[in-house]
Structures are given as structure tokens and as C-alpha cells.
Enzyme design. Structure first.
Site, PDB file in Angstrom:
ATOM      1  N   GLY A 134       1.059  -1.073  -0.017  1.00 41.09           N
ATOM      2  CA  GLY A 134      -0.412   0.109   0.299  1.00 41.09           C
ATOM      3  C   GLY A 134       0.632   0.962  -0.185  1.00 41.09           C
ATOM      4  O   GLY A 134       1.448   1.738  -0.571  1.00 41.09           O
ATOM      5  N   THR A 161     -11.296   1.667  -5.934  1.00 38.43           N
ATOM      6  CA  THR A 161     -12.020   1.837  -6.041  1.00 38.43           C
ATOM      7  C   THR A 161     -13.173   2.224  -7.408  1.00 38.43           C
ATOM      8  O   THR A 161     -12.138   2.220  -8.568  1.00 38.43           O
ATOM      9  CB  THR A 161     -12.305   3.415  -5.875  1.00 38.43           C
ATOM     10  OG1 THR A 161     -11.631   3.744  -5.247  1.00 38.43           O
ATOM     11  CG2 THR A 161     -13.280   4.784  -6.128  1.00 38.43           C
ATOM     12  N   GLU A 246      -3.982  15.129  -6.971  1.00 38.63           N
ATOM     13  CA  GLU A 246      -4.917  13.520  -6.572  1.00 38.63           C
ATOM     14  C   GLU A 246      -4.976  14.030  -4.972  1.00 38.63           C
ATOM     15  O   GLU A 246      -6.143  14.148  -4.370  1.00 38.63           O
ATOM     16  CB  GLU A 246      -4.365  12.684  -6.497  1.00 38.63           C
ATOM     17  CG  GLU A 246      -5.084  10.557  -5.144  1.00 38.63           C
ATOM     18  CD  GLU A 246      -4.731   9.415  -4.780  1.00 38.63           C
ATOM     19  OE1 GLU A 246      -3.594   9.995  -6.261  1.00 38.63           O
ATOM     20  OE2 GLU A 246      -5.285   8.940  -4.374  1.00 38.63           O
ATOM     21  N   ARG A 272     -32.078  24.174  18.230  1.00 35.85           N
ATOM     22  CA  ARG A 272     -32.077  23.145  19.272  1.00 35.85           C
ATOM     23  C   ARG A 272     -31.736  23.965  20.248  1.00 35.85           C
ATOM     24  O   ARG A 272     -30.755  24.771  20.185  1.00 35.85           O
ATOM     25  CB  ARG A 272     -30.913  21.915  18.837  1.00 35.85           C
ATOM     26  CG  ARG A 272     -31.342  21.196  20.122  1.00 35.85           C
ATOM     27  CD  ARG A 272     -32.110  19.777  19.915  1.00 35.85           C
ATOM     28  NE  ARG A 272     -32.178  18.868  21.003  1.00 35.85           N
ATOM     29  CZ  ARG A 272     -33.045  18.534  21.153  1.00 35.85           C
ATOM     30  NH1 ARG A 272     -33.895  18.518  20.874  1.00 35.85           N
ATOM     31  NH2 ARG A 272     -32.825  17.557  22.121  1.00 35.85           N
ATOM     32  N   GLN A 340     -21.011  15.779  17.504  1.00 35.59           N
ATOM     33  CA  GLN A 340     -21.217  15.586  19.592  1.00 35.59           C
ATOM     34  C   GLN A 340     -22.133  16.688  19.691  1.00 35.59           C
ATOM     35  O   GLN A 340     -23.447  16.696  20.364  1.00 35.59           O
ATOM     36  CB  GLN A 340     -20.322  16.001  19.942  1.00 35.59           C
ATOM     37  CG  GLN A 340     -19.979  16.166  21.291  1.00 35.59           C
ATOM     38  CD  GLN A 340     -20.287  14.962  21.919  1.00 35.59           C
ATOM     39  OE1 GLN A 340     -19.979  14.271  21.818  1.00 35.59           O
ATOM     40  NE2 GLN A 340     -20.682  14.795  23.063  1.00 35.59           N
ATOM     41  N   GLU A 376       0.820   9.292   7.918  1.00 47.39           N
ATOM     42  CA  GLU A 376       2.476   9.201   8.135  1.00 47.39           C
ATOM     43  C   GLU A 376       3.193   8.956   7.075  1.00 47.39           C
ATOM     44  O   GLU A 376       4.156   9.835   7.120  1.00 47.39           O
ATOM     45  CB  GLU A 376       2.200   7.223   8.823  1.00 47.39           C
ATOM     46  CG  GLU A 376       1.621   7.469  10.182  1.00 47.39           C
ATOM     47  CD  GLU A 376      -0.225   7.091  10.044  1.00 47.39           C
ATOM     48  OE1 GLU A 376      -0.378   6.914   8.963  1.00 47.39           O
ATOM     49  OE2 GLU A 376      -0.144   7.446  11.525  1.00 47.39           O
TER      50      GLU A 376
HETATM   51  C1  LIG Z   1     -12.013   2.963   0.274  1.00 43.56           C
HETATM   52  C2  LIG Z   1     -10.384   2.617   0.141  1.00 43.56           C
HETATM   53  C3  LIG Z   1      -9.993   3.243  -1.212  1.00 43.56           C
HETATM   54  C4  LIG Z   1      -9.191   2.617  -1.974  1.00 43.56           C
HETATM   55  N1  LIG Z   1      -9.186   3.514  -3.354  1.00 43.56           N
HETATM   56  C5  LIG Z   1      -7.632   3.106  -4.305  1.00 43.56           C
HETATM   57  C6  LIG Z   1      -8.066   3.265  -5.403  1.00 43.56           C
HETATM   58  O1  LIG Z   1      -8.789   3.679  -6.120  1.00 43.56           O
HETATM   59  N2  LIG Z   1      -6.768   2.690  -6.248  1.00 43.56           N
HETATM   60  C7  LIG Z   1      -5.774   1.685  -5.397  1.00 43.56           C
HETATM   61  O2  LIG Z   1      -4.731   2.086  -5.967  1.00 43.56           O
HETATM   62  N3  LIG Z   1      -5.764   2.189  -3.867  1.00 43.56           N
HETATM   63  C8  LIG Z   1      -6.511   2.219  -3.296  1.00 43.56           C
HETATM   64  N4  LIG Z   1      -6.887   2.514  -1.988  1.00 43.56           N
HETATM   65  C9  LIG Z   1      -5.965   2.233  -1.476  1.00 43.56           C
HETATM   66  C10 LIG Z   1      -4.736   3.056  -0.629  1.00 43.56           C
HETATM   67  O3  LIG Z   1      -4.836   4.190  -1.274  1.00 43.56           O
HETATM   68  C11 LIG Z   1      -4.232   2.444   0.887  1.00 43.56           C
HETATM   69  O4  LIG Z   1      -5.280   1.945   1.706  1.00 43.56           O
HETATM   70  C12 LIG Z   1      -3.197   3.374   1.263  1.00 43.56           C
HETATM   71  O5  LIG Z   1      -2.143   4.075   0.195  1.00 43.56           O
HETATM   72  C13 LIG Z   1      -2.000   2.747   2.686  1.00 43.56           C
HETATM   73  O6  LIG Z   1      -1.758   1.386   2.257  1.00 43.56           O
HETATM   74  P1  LIG Z   1      -2.163   0.059   2.856  1.00 43.56           P
HETATM   75  O7  LIG Z   1      -3.758   0.180   3.186  1.00 43.56           O
HETATM   76  O8  LIG Z   1      -1.261  -0.844   2.350  1.00 43.56           O
HETATM   77  O9  LIG Z   1      -1.831   0.279   3.920  1.00 43.56           O
HETATM   78  P2  LIG Z   1      -0.289  -0.103   4.841  1.00 43.56           P
HETATM   79  O10 LIG Z   1       1.206   0.674   3.987  1.00 43.56           O
HETATM   80  O11 LIG Z   1      -0.038  -1.150   5.625  1.00 43.56           O
HETATM   81  O12 LIG Z   1       0.158   0.658   6.473  1.00 43.56           O
HETATM   82  C14 LIG Z   1      -0.406   0.845   7.843  1.00 43.56           C
HETATM   83  C15 LIG Z   1      -0.254   1.495   8.194  1.00 43.56           C
HETATM   84  O13 LIG Z   1       0.930   1.601   8.693  1.00 43.56           O
HETATM   85  C16 LIG Z   1       0.954   3.310   7.961  1.00 43.56           C
HETATM   86  N5  LIG Z   1       2.509   3.117   7.602  1.00 43.56           N
HETATM   87  C17 LIG Z   1       3.351   2.924   6.822  1.00 43.56           C
HETATM   88  N6  LIG Z   1       4.673   2.271   6.760  1.00 43.56           N
HETATM   89  C18 LIG Z   1       4.687   3.377   7.718  1.00 43.56           C
HETATM   90  C19 LIG Z   1       5.905   3.923   7.857  1.00 43.56           C
HETATM   91  N7  LIG Z   1       7.065   3.758   7.090  1.00 43.56           N
HETATM   92  N8  LIG Z   1       6.069   4.661   9.229  1.00 43.56           N
HETATM   93  C20 LIG Z   1       5.416   5.019   9.520  1.00 43.56           C
HETATM   94  N9  LIG Z   1       4.097   4.452   9.679  1.00 43.56           N
HETATM   95  C21 LIG Z   1       4.015   3.437   8.425  1.00 43.56           C
HETATM   96  C22 LIG Z   1       0.126   4.385   7.772  1.00 43.56           C
HETATM   97  O14 LIG Z   1       0.481   5.363   7.631  1.00 43.56           O
HETATM   98  C23 LIG Z   1      -0.728   3.273   7.948  1.00 43.56           C
HETATM   99  O15 LIG Z   1      -1.481   3.818   9.036  1.00 43.56           O
HETATM  100  C24 LIG Z   1      -8.410   2.679  -1.879  1.00 43.56           C
HETATM  101  C25 LIG Z   1      -7.963   2.410   0.205  1.00 43.56           C
HETATM  102  C26 LIG Z   1      -9.501   2.696   0.748  1.00 43.56           C
HETATM  103  C27 LIG Z   1      -9.402   2.220   2.269  1.00 43.56           C
END
Ligand SMILES: Cc1cc2nc3c(=O)[nH]c(=O)nc-3n(C[C@H](O)[C@H](O)[C@H](O)COP(=O)(O)OP(=O)(O)OC[C@H]3O[C@@H](n4cnc5c(N)ncnc54)[C@H](O)[C@@H]3O)c2cc1C
Length: 388
Positions: A134, A161, A246, A272, A340, A376
């Protein structure tokens, strides 16, 4: 630094026309789309008929020949739909799936994908995130092997998405398949048509209920050579190229949603009554609303400054990153305060109530600090930009 709104009277005219369209055609149905966890595909041609799928694209491809400021107006106003999911599904098509084709596509690719996308005939998605990658984009593992006439794609994308409904997915793949795997330098983009080997399964979420979010699996999907978008192994540049827009689009969306929530909450506090007077006449509540108005104003100023720089052709990495970081958390915090102030009414789903229930706005706002680069990751970018 200028914090004045960068919009001219022409942009304000566009704003009132978009607002009228949203209030008439979209907002009245938002509750139902949220409940059905799906907004109809027909919204794409409906938006296209208003010129809203191609505001920033050249007229030669069916766009309106406008610029990022016109698009910025739409990003702000989409909050008025009252369904973050609907805004997100339309926004993914407009702000993340089609821009790479516009910027990096050949004329032939623009004719095949951008023109029907602007016309609302074909829906796009951007597929980067995977179950194992991600924030760490370079760790993607979806492979595209060279075969006669094109590529054979295998892998899985998630949280995409428009992932169920999209006709084409602008997909990040690894084209340098080595051991150990190449990172940034091994990524390419392919435009993958929905067809044999491509299957999607819907995901269910806390907010953005009306949007279609899915896992997409690619099994031996043949993608012809002419669907390579940009340079082979040059995909990381393509990812980076649209991140600024974006993130600005997300900041603008948050600003629009915050303003709307503030107006509704202030109105609620005027109407209210508790302990013999309007809620807003209790100092604690009035001060909360004052803080919320300050937050809306601050977020607007920072976002407009970043937007102004972006439109002027600067590369405002720091300013855009700060705008994204500030607005997404601030929006969620503001929605929580708004909820709230609404008391029990704020916790209700509001199916029969006003068209913009605050509980939905709060759930929808929670995605902001995660998507499009998490808080982050924004801080990591800033730390580097600030030479720490
Ligand atoms: C509703 C929704 C729609 C989305 N739509 C799209 C889309 O259309 N196309 C697409 O490609 N993606 C999409 N995404 C994906 C989105 O971009 C990712 O969820 C996001 O980039 C975070 O990646 P991850 O969920 O794998 O979290 P991870 O990368 O696994 O991270 C988990 C947590 O650890 C933190 N973290 C990670 N690395 C570090 C670091 N080095 N230091 C400190 N903290 C860190 C992150 O900030 C997060 O809080 C979507 C996500 C959601 C929830």
C-alpha cells in the site's frame, strides 16, 4: 503566499451551475445509494452531459478545455452530494484513472480510453494498491511477463475504487521480474480491459458506502503491447506525476465537506433549544463552533495556497503535502465535533432526515488520513523535503 480564493467570476458561475445540478440530480438520491451500497453507472453519462467528466481536458478529446481550477471547483462542490462514496467513485474516474492516460497516453490510447471516459461511456479505475503493498508502492508484486504481442499479467489489487464496475483498470505492474525483485525501477503501467482473466469481488467499508471498492484478481490476462501506458519500467514516474493533483483534490473535497458540516451544525445550534435557549447560546457550544470555523478557514487558506502554486506551474510538493495532511485529519475532527453538537440526532443514520446526515459525513471523513498517501507517509515526505 496568497490565501485569497484563486477563483474568478467564471469559476464562481461554474460553481453555481454545478451546485444546482448536484442539488437537483444527485443529492436527493444519496440516501438510497448509500443504503444500496452502490450508485448507478448512469451517473457517469449524466455527469458527462454536464461536461463534468472532462473539465480540465482538451476539447479535441471531448473535454471542456478548462484547467485545474475548474476541476478544483468540482472537487469542492461534490461534497454537496452528501455521499462521500458517490463523490469518491466519480472522483476516482476523473482525478486518478483518466489523468495518467491524458498525460502519458499515445493519441491512439486517448482516442480509445480518454474520449469514451470523458463521454461517460467507459468507466475507469486506478489499480496500484495490493494486499502486500500500500504505502510501499515499490513493493507491488503483480507481474507482467513479456509474451508475443504484449504482456501476460498475474496478481491481485485491492481497495480499488470502481473496482467492480470499471471497464478499464490503469494497472501498475512489475515488468522487471528479477530475484530479488526490482523496486521503483521495475514498475510499468498497463491499461487492462475487463475481460477474460479479470475478476472482482466487492469489499464492505466503514464509510464511502455508495462507492464500489474491490479486490481485482488478474489471472493470465493478456494485455496487448499497445496498452502499455508511458515508458516500459517508467511507471513510478507516472504514479508520482498525479499524486500532487490527487492530494490537492482530496484537500479540496475535505474543505467542501467541512464547510457544509459547519453550516449545518451552526444552523442546528441556532434551532435546537436546551435549558431555555438555543444550543449556540451556551458558551461551550459557541466556542466549539468558533474553533470549527477557524479550522475551516485555516484548511481553506492552506489548500488554496497550494492550489494557486500548483496551477502556476510551481512544484509545490511541501505545500500540497501539508494541505493533504492538515485537511484530512482536521475534517475528521470537525465531523466528530459536529456529531457531538448534534447529540443523539448526530448518532442516528438519518434515513428519513436531512439529506446530509452528520454520522455519514463523519464515517466518510475517516478515509482521508489513510487514502491517497496516509498521514504518516505525508509526514515522511515532509521530513525529507525539510531536510531532516
Ligand atoms: C476506501 C478506499 C479506497 C481506495 N481506493 C484506491 C484506489 O482506487 N486505487 C488504489 O490503488 N488504492 C486505493 N486505496 C488504497 C490506499 O491508497 C491505501 O490503503 C493506502 O495507501 C495505505 O496503504 P495500506 O492500506 O496498505 O496501509 P499500509 O501501507 O499497510 O500501512 C498501514 C499503516 O502503517 C502506516 N505506515 C506504513 N508505512 C509506514 C512508515 N514507513 N512509517 C510510519 N508509518 C507507516 C500507514 O500510514 C498506515 O497507518 C483505497 C483505500 C481505501 C480504504
Amino acid at each position: 503566499m496568497s490565501t485569497d480564493p484563486p477563483f474568478t467570476s467564471e469559476h464562481e458561475e461554474l460553481r453555481s451551475s454545478i451546485r444546482g445540478f448536484i442539488d437537483r440530480e444527485l443529492a436527493p438520491h444519496a440516501q438510497r445509494w448509500e443504503q444500496e451500497q452502490w450508485f448507478p453507472d448512469d451517473l457517469f453519462p449524466l455527469m458527462a452531459a454536464q461536461g463534468l467528466l472532462g473539465l480540465k481536458y482538451p476539447e479535441s478529446y471531448g473535454g471542456q478545455g478548462g484547467d485545474y481550477l475548474h476541476e478544483a471547483v468540482l472537487c469542492e462542490e461534490m461534497a454537496r452530494i452528501g455521499s462521500g462514496g458517490t463523490a469518491a467513485g466519480l472522483g476516482a474516474h476523473i482525478n486518478i484513472a483518466t489523468p495518467p492516460i491524458w498525460k502519458f497516453g499515445t493519441d491512439e490510447q486517448k482516442q480509445r480510453y480518454l474520449v469514451p471516459a470523458i463521454a461517460g461511456e467507459r468507466i475507469g479505475a486506478l489499480g496500484i494498491t495490493e494486499p502486500g503493498a500500500g504505502s510501499d508502492v515499490a513493493a507491488i508484486a503483480t507481474r507482467a511477463e513479456r509474451v508475443d504481442g504484449g504482456f501476460l499479467v498475474n496478481g491481485e489489487k485491492t481497495y480499488i475504487t470502481n473496482g467492480v464496475r470499471a471497464h478499464f483498470i490503469v494497472t501498475a505492474v512489475k515488468t522487471k521480474i528479477e530475484d530479488p525483485p526490482a523496486r521503483h525501477g521495475g514498475i510499468s503501467f498497463l491499461i487492462v480491459d475487463r475481460g477474460e482473466g479479470v475478476s472482482s469481488s466487492a469489499l464492505h467499508k466503514l464509510g464511502w458506502q455508495a462507492s464500489d471498492t474491490a479486490t481485482i484478481s488478474y489471472q493470465d490476462v493478456f494485455v496487448p503491447e499497445q496498452n502499455l501506458l508511458g515508458e516500459l519500467h517508467g511507471g513510478f514516474k507516472l504514479i508520482m506525476a498525479n499524486f500532487q493533483w490527487e492530494r490537492l483534490a482530496m484537500a479540496l473535497g475535505a474543505v467542501g465537506a467541512m464547510r457544509l458540516a459547519w453550516e449545518r451544525t451552526a444552523q442546528f445550534a441556532r434551532e435546537r433549544r436546551t435549558f431555555g435557549r438555543p444550543l449556540g447560546r451556551h458558551q461551550v457550544i459557541a466556542h466549539k463552533l468558533a474553533d470549527m470555523a477557524t479550522s475551516v478557514y485555516t484548511c481553506r487558506c492552506v489548500t488554496y495556497d497550494a492550489l494557486r502554486r500548483f496551477v502556476a506551474g510551481e512544484e509545490p510538493l511541501k505545500e500540497v503535502t501539508m494541505a493533504k495532511l492538515l485537511t484530512q485529519r482536521a475534517a475528521f475532527e470537525l465531523m466528530d465535533e459536529a456529531l457531538q453538537i448534534h447529540g443523539g440526532a448526530g448518532y442516528m443514520r438519518g434515513d428519513d432526515g436531512p439529506p446530509h446526515p452528520i454520522e455519514r459525513a463523519a464515517r466518510d471523513a475517516r478515509l482521508g488520513p489513510i487514502g491517497g498517501g496516509s498521514d504518516e507517509i505525508m509526514r515522511e515526505i515532509l521530513a525529507k523535503a525539510l531536510d531532516l
